[in-house]
Design a protein around this motif. Structure first.
Motif, short mmCIF file in Angstrom:
data_model
loop_
_atom_site.label_atom_id
_atom_site.label_comp_id
_atom_site.label_asym_id
_atom_site.label_seq_id
_atom_site.Cartn_x
_atom_site.Cartn_y
_atom_site.Cartn_z
N PHE A 80 -37.59 40.50 55.18
CA PHE A 80 -36.67 39.63 54.86
C PHE A 80 -36.18 40.43 53.15
O PHE A 80 -35.21 40.60 52.92
N ALA A 81 -37.10 40.22 52.49
CA ALA A 81 -37.51 40.98 51.11
C ALA A 81 -37.10 42.32 50.97
O ALA A 81 -36.27 42.78 50.30
N LYS A 82 -37.30 43.27 52.06
CA LYS A 82 -36.76 44.11 51.93
C LYS A 82 -35.18 44.90 52.53
O LYS A 82 -34.99 45.59 51.48
N ARG A 83 -35.44 44.17 52.93
CA ARG A 83 -33.96 43.76 53.35
C ARG A 83 -33.03 43.92 52.61
O ARG A 83 -31.56 44.28 52.04
N VAL A 84 -32.84 42.84 51.72
CA VAL A 84 -31.98 42.30 50.30
C VAL A 84 -32.56 43.04 49.66
O VAL A 84 -31.26 43.39 48.81
N CYS A 85 -33.75 43.79 49.38
CA CYS A 85 -33.74 44.49 47.65
C CYS A 85 -33.50 45.57 48.05
O CYS A 85 -33.77 46.78 47.15
N ALA A 86 -33.16 46.29 49.44
CA ALA A 86 -32.40 47.60 49.90
C ALA A 86 -32.17 47.81 48.35
O ALA A 86 -31.12 47.57 47.89
N THR A 87 -31.73 50.01 49.05
CA THR A 87 -30.99 50.41 47.54
C THR A 87 -29.40 50.09 47.94
O THR A 87 -27.88 50.00 46.97
N VAL A 88 -29.19 50.24 49.33
CA VAL A 88 -28.32 49.87 50.18
C VAL A 88 -28.05 49.06 50.89
O VAL A 88 -28.94 49.48 51.98
N PRO A 89 -28.29 48.34 50.68
CA PRO A 89 -28.03 47.11 52.50
C PRO A 89 -27.28 47.57 53.39
O PRO A 89 -26.12 48.25 53.32
N ARG A 90 -27.65 47.29 55.04
CA ARG A 90 -27.08 47.41 56.27
C ARG A 90 -26.27 46.83 56.10
O ARG A 90 -24.54 46.78 57.04
N GLN A 91 -26.09 46.05 55.71
CA GLN A 91 -25.01 43.91 55.71
C GLN A 91 -24.42 43.77 54.85
O GLN A 91 -25.11 44.23 53.52
N LEU A 92 -23.34 43.56 54.92
CA LEU A 92 -22.02 43.14 54.27
C LEU A 92 -22.61 42.12 53.43
O LEU A 92 -22.37 41.64 52.27
N GLU A 93 -22.95 41.00 53.60
CA GLU A 93 -23.58 40.15 53.58
C GLU A 93 -24.80 40.18 52.20
O GLU A 93 -24.33 40.03 51.45
N GLN A 94 -25.44 40.82 53.16
CA GLN A 94 -26.48 41.53 51.81
C GLN A 94 -26.04 41.92 51.18
O GLN A 94 -26.46 41.97 49.32
N ALA A 95 -25.27 42.72 50.75
CA ALA A 95 -24.20 44.06 50.02
C ALA A 95 -23.66 42.97 48.67
O ALA A 95 -23.78 42.99 47.29
N TRP A 96 -23.40 42.40 49.60
CA TRP A 96 -22.71 40.75 48.18
C TRP A 96 -23.35 40.04 47.31
O TRP A 96 -22.75 40.45 46.38
N TRP A 97 -24.23 40.44 47.78
CA TRP A 97 -25.33 39.46 46.84
C TRP A 97 -26.08 40.51 45.88
O TRP A 97 -26.23 39.72 45.01
N ALA A 98 -26.02 41.83 46.23
CA ALA A 98 -27.14 42.57 45.98
C ALA A 98 -26.00 43.06 44.17
O ALA A 98 -26.15 43.32 43.71
N SER A 99 -24.64 42.54 44.91
CA SER A 99 -23.84 42.93 44.04
C SER A 99 -23.60 42.53 42.99
O SER A 99 -22.94 42.18 41.83
N ARG A 100 -23.72 41.07 42.85
CA ARG A 100 -23.19 39.50 42.14
C ARG A 100 -25.07 39.74 41.35
O ARG A 100 -25.48 38.64 40.47
N PHE A 101 -26.08 40.15 42.54
CA PHE A 101 -27.00 39.63 41.56
C PHE A 101 -28.33 40.76 41.42
O PHE A 101 -28.19 41.45 42.78
N ASP A 102 -29.26 41.09 40.75
CA ASP A 102 -30.64 41.82 40.84
C ASP A 102 -31.60 41.02 41.86
O ASP A 102 -31.49 40.20 41.71
N LEU A 103 -31.90 42.16 42.83
CA LEU A 103 -33.26 41.32 43.49
C LEU A 103 -33.89 41.80 43.41
O LEU A 103 -34.28 43.76 43.57
N GLU A 104 -35.46 41.91 42.65
CA GLU A 104 -36.28 42.60 42.56
C GLU A 104 -37.17 42.09 43.42
O GLU A 104 -37.41 41.05 42.90
N LEU A 105 -37.93 43.27 44.04
CA LEU A 105 -39.47 42.67 45.41
C LEU A 105 -41.00 42.74 44.11
O LEU A 105 -40.68 44.07 43.51
N VAL A 106 -41.53 41.87 43.64
CA VAL A 106 -42.26 41.70 42.72
C VAL A 106 -43.41 42.72 42.72
O VAL A 106 -44.25 43.45 43.15
N SER A 107 -44.21 41.74 44.22
CA SER A 107 -45.02 42.27 45.10
C SER A 107 -45.39 41.76 46.68
O SER A 107 -44.69 41.05 47.19
N ARG A 108 -45.66 41.91 47.20
CA ARG A 108 -46.34 41.85 48.68
C ARG A 108 -47.65 40.41 49.05
O ARG A 108 -48.09 40.86 47.83
#
Length: 259
Positions: free
Chosen positions: A134-162
């Motif tokens: 889930f983290a990899k999908r929402v933190c993608a440089t270009v998200p595959r889904q519209l909803e994830q792009a909507w989140w990423a355009s208004r919030f910075d989502l940083e994958l800190v660690s595994r």
């Protein structure tokens, strides 16, 4: 081996079992003494104690009766901590600026992201544990889904660690991720334009951007007119939406995105 706590057995919850990771998660949210913090799914209190030690005002939300009683007994002497017996999917979110620190149940991650990253949320920053995929999908440089792009355009989502499965009880079948979320300075007055721009782009991912938008506006947003929509990051779509927003009537947001 002792059996897993009943909440874990019944709802797929995996409790954080490594105090050092709990401390890192709280520290990464950069909470101050005057802040309001929402802990979602307090469970056995793995994060709650670290949060209370920050001196911030903590609302620890837990829906399981058994854990609510244990939390009350354990933290009864913490004046800055309030245990909220409720379901995080249904509670009213704070209207003032707030933070979130949580180990989110895998099955509820999307539902809770929809609530926390909605257009009218007062969320300022969050540090959460989610499933690795889930983290990899929402933190993608270009998200595959519209909803994830909507989140990423208004919030910075940083994958800190595994985070390996061994750090949880019971251990899940997959690894988790430490994710930090920060609000971007995007004007709410441009959110209708942003949703319209993203929706158009994601409906035609293989089309060049100039087939949908003015070439000059695209260049101002650092988008090449011949660039394929599927290759354009949410940040650049957001710049375009801000540029196009003033002085135009934009369609209302879908009902699911309204407060």
């Amino acid at each position: 081996m002792p059996s897993a706590p009943r909440a874990a057995r019944s709802s797929g919850v995996h409790f954080l079992a490594t105090p050092a990771i709990a401390a890192q998660l709280v520290q990464s949210c950069a909470i101050g003494g005057d802040d309001l913090v929402l802990e979602i799914g307090a469970g056995q209190g793995a994060l709650t104690g670290h949060l209370a030690a920050t001196g911030a005002r903590i609302l620890a939300v837990e829906r399981d009766d058994h854990f609510v009683r244990r939390l009350h007994n354990r933290f009864r002497d913490r004046p800055n901590l309030r245990i909220v017996h409720a379901d995080a999917r249904e509670i009213s979110l704070p209207r003032r600026r707030f933070f979130v620190v949580a180990n989110l149940p895998y099955a509820l991650s999307t539902t809770l992201f929809r609530r926390l990253l909605s257009p009218h949320t007062a969320l300022h920053r969050a540090a959460v544990i989610v499933e690795w995929g889930f983290a990899k999908r929402v933190c993608a440089t270009v998200p595959r889904q519209l909803e994830q792009a909507w989140w990423a355009s208004r919030f910075d989502l940083e994958l800190v660690s595994r985070i390996g499965s061994r750090h949880f009880s019971p251990p899940p079948r997959v690894d988790s991720a430490h994710l930090v979320i920060r609000r971007k300075p995007f004007p709410r007055s441009a959110e209708r334009a942003l949703w319209t721009v993203l929706s158009a782009a994601y409906r035609q991912p293989a089309a060049p951007a100039h087939t949908l938008f003015d070439r000059r506006a695209l260049r101002r947003a650092e988008i090449r007119p011949n660039e394929i929509n599927a290759d354009i990051s949410p940040d650049r779509w957001a710049r375009l939406a801000r540029d196009l927003s003033p002085g135009r009537p934009w369609p209302a947001l879908p009902k699911r995105l309204r407060p």
